[in-house]
Design an enzyme around this catalytic site. Structure first.
Site, PDB file in Angstrom:
ATOM      1  N   LYS A   1       0.845  -1.209   0.000  1.00 13.57           N
ATOM      2  CA  LYS A   1       0.000   0.000   0.000  1.00 13.57           C
ATOM      3  C   LYS A   1       0.871   1.247   0.000  1.00 13.57           C
ATOM      4  CE  LYS A   1      -1.905   1.716   3.982  1.00 13.57           C
ATOM      5  NZ  LYS A   1      -1.586   3.156   4.091  1.00 13.57           N
ATOM      6  N   ASN A   2       1.849   1.276   0.897  1.00 16.06           N
ATOM      7  CA  ASN A   2       2.629   2.506   1.073  1.00 16.06           C
ATOM      8  C   ASN A   2       3.579   2.786  -0.084  1.00 16.06           C
ATOM      9  OD1 ASN A   2       1.288   2.933   3.427  1.00 16.06           O
ATOM     10  ND2 ASN A   2       3.038   2.554   4.788  1.00 16.06           N
TER      11      ASN A   2
ATOM     12  N   ARG B   1      -4.444  10.797   4.550  1.00 18.18           N
ATOM     13  CA  ARG B   1      -3.366  11.760   4.677  1.00 18.18           C
ATOM     14  C   ARG B   1      -2.463  11.809   3.433  1.00 18.18           C
ATOM     15  NH1 ARG B   1      -0.036  14.622   8.184  1.00 18.18           N
ATOM     16  NH2 ARG B   1       2.142  14.377   7.620  1.00 18.18           N
TER      17      ARG B   1
ATOM     18  N   CYS C   1      -5.229   8.733   9.796  1.00 20.73           N
ATOM     19  CA  CYS C   1      -5.244   7.950  11.036  1.00 20.73           C
ATOM     20  C   CYS C   1      -5.080   8.843  12.256  1.00 20.73           C
ATOM     21  CB  CYS C   1      -4.083   6.965  11.040  1.00 20.73           C
ATOM     22  SG  CYS C   1      -4.405   5.406  10.237  1.00 20.73           S
TER      23      CYS C   1
ATOM     24  N   ARG D   1       0.751  14.845  13.409  1.00 21.05           N
ATOM     25  CA  ARG D   1       1.193  14.693  12.016  1.00 21.05           C
ATOM     26  C   ARG D   1       1.134  16.007  11.223  1.00 21.05           C
ATOM     27  NH1 ARG D   1      -1.047   8.998   9.788  1.00 21.05           N
ATOM     28  NH2 ARG D   1       0.992   8.828   8.853  1.00 21.05           N
TER      29      ARG D   1
ATOM     30  N   VAL E   1       2.514  19.241   8.683  1.00 19.61           N
ATOM     31  CA  VAL E   1       3.004  19.228   7.299  1.00 19.61           C
ATOM     32  C   VAL E   1       4.144  20.232   7.093  1.00 19.61           C
ATOM     33  CG1 VAL E   1       0.869  18.354   6.266  1.00 19.61           C
ATOM     34  CG2 VAL E   1       1.174  20.824   6.544  1.00 19.61           C
TER      35      VAL E   1
ATOM     36  N   LEU F   1       7.314  19.988   7.202  1.00 17.88           N
ATOM     37  CA  LEU F   1       8.468  19.556   6.412  1.00 17.88           C
ATOM     38  C   LEU F   1       8.169  19.603   4.910  1.00 17.88           C
ATOM     39  CD1 LEU F   1       9.543  16.513   8.622  1.00 17.88           C
ATOM     40  CD2 LEU F   1      10.561  18.802   8.592  1.00 17.88           C
TER      41      LEU F   1
ATOM     42  N   LYS G   1      14.172  16.442  10.201  1.00 15.64           N
ATOM     43  CA  LYS G   1      13.588  15.235  10.788  1.00 15.64           C
ATOM     44  C   LYS G   1      13.201  14.338   9.622  1.00 15.64           C
ATOM     45  CE  LYS G   1       9.682  13.846  13.589  1.00 15.64           C
ATOM     46  NZ  LYS G   1       8.560  14.229  14.412  1.00 15.64           N
TER      47      LYS G   1
ATOM     48  N   SER H   1      11.076  12.220   7.252  1.00 11.57           N
ATOM     49  CA  SER H   1       9.671  12.024   6.907  1.00 11.57           C
ATOM     50  C   SER H   1       9.567  11.267   5.584  1.00 11.57           C
ATOM     51  CB  SER H   1       8.966  13.380   6.773  1.00 11.57           C
ATOM     52  OG  SER H   1       7.771  13.233   6.031  1.00 11.57           O
TER      53      SER H   1
ATOM     54  N   ASP I   1       4.899   0.922  11.826  1.00 10.03           N
ATOM     55  CA  ASP I   1       3.725   0.220  11.297  1.00 10.03           C
ATOM     56  C   ASP I   1       3.654  -1.247  11.735  1.00 10.03           C
ATOM     57  OD1 ASP I   1       2.754   2.466  10.100  1.00 10.03           O
ATOM     58  OD2 ASP I   1       3.261   1.901   8.055  1.00 10.03           O
TER      59      ASP I   1
ATOM     60  N   ILE J   1       8.158   7.433  16.654  1.00 13.82           N
ATOM     61  CA  ILE J   1       7.771   8.145  15.421  1.00 13.82           C
ATOM     62  C   ILE J   1       6.500   8.962  15.626  1.00 13.82           C
ATOM     63  CG2 ILE J   1       7.277   7.899  12.944  1.00 13.82           C
ATOM     64  CD1 ILE J   1      10.025   6.812  13.602  1.00 13.82           C
TER      65      ILE J   1
ATOM     66  N   ARG K   1      -8.578  -0.687   4.586  1.00  7.22           N
ATOM     67  CA  ARG K   1      -7.705   0.339   4.028  1.00  7.22           C
ATOM     68  C   ARG K   1      -6.342  -0.239   3.663  1.00  7.22           C
ATOM     69  NH1 ARG K   1      -6.363   4.337   7.977  1.00  7.22           N
ATOM     70  NH2 ARG K   1      -4.842   4.667   6.339  1.00  7.22           N
TER      71      ARG K   1
HETATM   72  C1  UD1 Z   1       4.373   7.027   6.210  1.00  5.93           C
HETATM   73  C2  UD1 Z   1       3.506   5.811   6.070  1.00  5.93           C
HETATM   74  C3  UD1 Z   1       3.006   5.363   7.423  1.00  5.93           C
HETATM   75  C4  UD1 Z   1       4.165   5.181   8.367  1.00  5.93           C
HETATM   76  C5  UD1 Z   1       5.047   6.412   8.402  1.00  5.93           C
HETATM   77  C6  UD1 Z   1       6.316   6.231   9.220  1.00  5.93           C
HETATM   78  C7  UD1 Z   1       2.427   5.945   3.891  1.00  5.93           C
HETATM   79  C8  UD1 Z   1       1.159   6.164   3.138  1.00  5.93           C
HETATM   80  N1  UD1 Z   1       2.364   6.118   5.216  1.00  5.93           N
HETATM   81  O1  UD1 Z   1       3.549   8.054   6.755  1.00  5.93           O
HETATM   82  O2  UD1 Z   1       2.304   4.137   7.249  1.00  5.93           O
HETATM   83  O3  UD1 Z   1       3.663   4.964   9.658  1.00  5.93           O
HETATM   84  O4  UD1 Z   1       5.455   6.756   7.072  1.00  5.93           O
HETATM   85  O5  UD1 Z   1       7.070   5.175   8.718  1.00  5.93           O
HETATM   86  O6  UD1 Z   1       3.451   5.615   3.332  1.00  5.93           O
HETATM   87  N2  UD1 Z   1       6.309  14.946  10.485  1.00  5.93           N
HETATM   88  C9  UD1 Z   1       6.460  16.275  10.807  1.00  5.93           C
HETATM   89  N3  UD1 Z   1       6.275  17.209   9.829  1.00  5.93           N
HETATM   90  C10 UD1 Z   1       5.936  16.862   8.556  1.00  5.93           C
HETATM   91  C11 UD1 Z   1       5.797  15.489   8.231  1.00  5.93           C
HETATM   92  C12 UD1 Z   1       5.991  14.555   9.226  1.00  5.93           C
HETATM   93  O7  UD1 Z   1       6.754  16.619  11.930  1.00  5.93           O
HETATM   94  O8  UD1 Z   1       5.780  17.761   7.726  1.00  5.93           O
HETATM   95  C13 UD1 Z   1       6.506  13.932  11.542  1.00  5.93           C
HETATM   96  C14 UD1 Z   1       5.266  13.117  11.811  1.00  5.93           C
HETATM   97  O9  UD1 Z   1       4.376  13.771  12.693  1.00  5.93           O
HETATM   98  C15 UD1 Z   1       5.878  11.878  12.441  1.00  5.93           C
HETATM   99  C16 UD1 Z   1       7.186  11.725  11.661  1.00  5.93           C
HETATM  100  O10 UD1 Z   1       7.462  13.001  11.106  1.00  5.93           O
HETATM  101  O11 UD1 Z   1       6.184  12.111  13.796  1.00  5.93           O
HETATM  102  C17 UD1 Z   1       7.172  10.683  10.560  1.00  5.93           C
HETATM  103  O12 UD1 Z   1       6.113  10.965   9.682  1.00  5.93           O
HETATM  104  P1  UD1 Z   1       6.196  10.586   8.148  1.00  5.93           P
HETATM  105  O13 UD1 Z   1       7.398   9.733   7.884  1.00  5.93           O
HETATM  106  O14 UD1 Z   1       6.002  11.822   7.349  1.00  5.93           O
HETATM  107  O15 UD1 Z   1       4.922   9.654   7.984  1.00  5.93           O
HETATM  108  P2  UD1 Z   1       3.991   9.566   6.722  1.00  5.93           P
HETATM  109  O16 UD1 Z   1       4.770   9.804   5.473  1.00  5.93           O
HETATM  110  O17 UD1 Z   1       2.760  10.355   6.982  1.00  5.93           O
END
Ligand code: UD1
Length: 429
Positions: free
Chosen positions: A22-23, A102, A126, A131, A133, A135, A171, A173, A316, A338, A408
């Protein structure tokens, strides 16, 4: 709302085919916005999140078609899907669509790169923490975008196109790495990304961008280097097997006992996680067509694990690991680094008889000799599946509510488990 009913206690024996990830599928589908040509993706799983994203992309003007099926072929299996964004007809991703998932926020990068403007609702998704945005915004601004947050939307503009830059993520992401790679592929000049996510899904997307004529190097390492091109073409690309599904079923076998071939699974995508599971007493061996998982009669051993960005133990799989060690012969410790609120399964596992205490981001799990079936519910995808695997091992009947979370992210969950001897069924209301 559908429920899943499980009568626990059966061993799992047989073959479980592992679906496309999925991811990986979601960012690859979004990459179709980068070209007016057709992007063909093989091994796309049939999941609610994939269907939602198809609708979201359709709103921007992406046509899709599924390769013709042969008669009697099960429409629930992975498919080859063609995506064509001939014209971008709408640069707005509205709240009604983005709030459901998301990852749909990620269209901001390709839309900006292709047509110079995007208006994307801030995401929902979720319930596992705030979470933000920031970054995404900061890294796209580094490529020259002007971004305003107004009325719950991020409005991004780059009238004269994006320009390559040297950007370091403060950080890690996964999502922001996907988006920056896509945007930089159509930016003018070179982009260097330091401290990117190194997840296999990032590598899968980079391979796809390169198949489309992009120039992306270093995905999977600590630095990604991208040389922008003026346009990308269509391509044919295969989605990698789902490492989270792989780890989940491996833990299911660990809990119930038995011997299962996870067909099509790639151990190289989750080496470190498999080592943790081996440490917990699950026998895992790489075989020609996947991974063989079995229990050799010994019990589950306790673990001491922190979730980390790849190649560390994935967040995950945290809920499933917690399910596994509820029946360990000792005390385990699991720290979530995370997401700050990813412990909804704790209360529900306790309903099955687990002994878990929480302190900040660390759960301490004292193993119990057995779990007992109960009514449970979870508000997140991975938490839900941890309850399913715990239910498979629990004595008596477990009913899992809010099954739509499972739909999902887990393709044909009940059918795959039934085929290996589980007593599991869906009750549709
Ligand atoms: C993706 C995966 C999700 C997985 C996660 C971490 C998909 C669709 N989803 O989610 O299943 O749990 O990676 O491996 O692939 N953060 C910020 N600012 C930002 C973006 C993120 O602070 O702008 C933080 C988030 O709150 C979190 C951390 O960074 O604490 C990691 O998030 P991120 O790796 O971005 O997760 P997703 O890409 O949403």
């Amino acid at each position: 709302m559908d429920q899943i009913r499980i009568s626990g206690g059966n061993e799992l024996n047989g073959v479980i085919p592992i679906s496309g990830a999925k991811n990986a599928s979601l960012p690859l589908m979004i990459a179709s916005l980068l070209t007016d040509d057709t992007l063909t993706l093989e091994n796309v799983p049939h999941l609610a999140d994939v269907e939602s994203l198809i609708r979201i992309l359709g709103n921007h003007g992406v046509d899709y078609s599924v390769t013709g099926r042969r008669q009697a072929e099960d429409s629930n299996y992975a498919r080859t899907v063609h995506f064509t964004a001939r014209n971008i007809v709408d640069i707005t991703a509205p709240y009604e669509l983005v709030s459901k998932m998301r990852a749909s926020f990620w269209v901001i990068g390709p839309l900006l790169a292709r047509v110079g403007e995007a208006r994307v609702s801030l995401p929902g998704g979720c319930a596992i923490g705030t979470r933000p945005v920031d970054l995404f915004i900061e890294s796209l601004e580094a490529l020259g975008a002007d971004i305003e947050i107004e009325n719950g939307y991020a409005h991004a503009v780059a009238r004269n196109g994006l320009k390559g830059a040297h950007y370091r993520f403060p950080k890690i992401s996964v999502g922001a790495t996907h988006v920056l790679m896509m945007a930089a592929s159509l930016a003018e000049g070179d982009t260097i990304i330091d401290n990117p996510a190194r997840e296999p899904e990032v590598v899968n997307l980079a391979d796809c961008l390169n198949a489309m004529g992009g120039k992306v190097e270093g995905a999977g390492t600590e630095q990604i280097r991208i040389t922008g091109v003026t346009s990308l073409s269509g391509a044919r690309h295969r989605v990698i097997p789902d490492r989270i599904e792989t780890g989940t079923y491996a833990m299911a076998v660990g809990m119930t006992g038995g011997d299962v071939l996870l067909k099509g699974a790639r151990s190289d995508l989750l080496d470190n996680a498999l080592d943790v599971l081996r440490g917990a007493g699950i026998e895992i061996t790489k075989v020609d067509d996947g991974i063989r998982v079995y229990r050799n009669g010994n019990g589950i051993m306790p673990v001491n694990v922190r979730t980390e960005p790849y190649p560390g133990f994935p967040t995950d799989l945290q809920a499933q690991l917690m399910g596994l060690v509820t029946m360990a012969s000792g005390t385990s410790s699991i720290t979530e680094t995370i997401f700050e609120n990813r412990f909804m399964h704790v209360q529900e596992l306790a309903r099955l008889g687990a002994d878990i205490s929480l302190s900040g981001q660390t759960a301490t799990i004292s193993g119990v000799p057995f779990l007992k079936g109960a009514q449970v519910m979870a508000t997140d995808l991975r938490a839900s599946v941890s309850l399913v695997i715990a239910g498979l091992a629990a004595e008596g009947e477990t009913t899992v509510n809010r099954v739509y979370h499972l739909d999902r992210g887990f393709e044909r969950l009940e059918a795959k488990l039934q085929a290996c001897g589980a007593d599991i069924s869906r009750i549709s209301h």
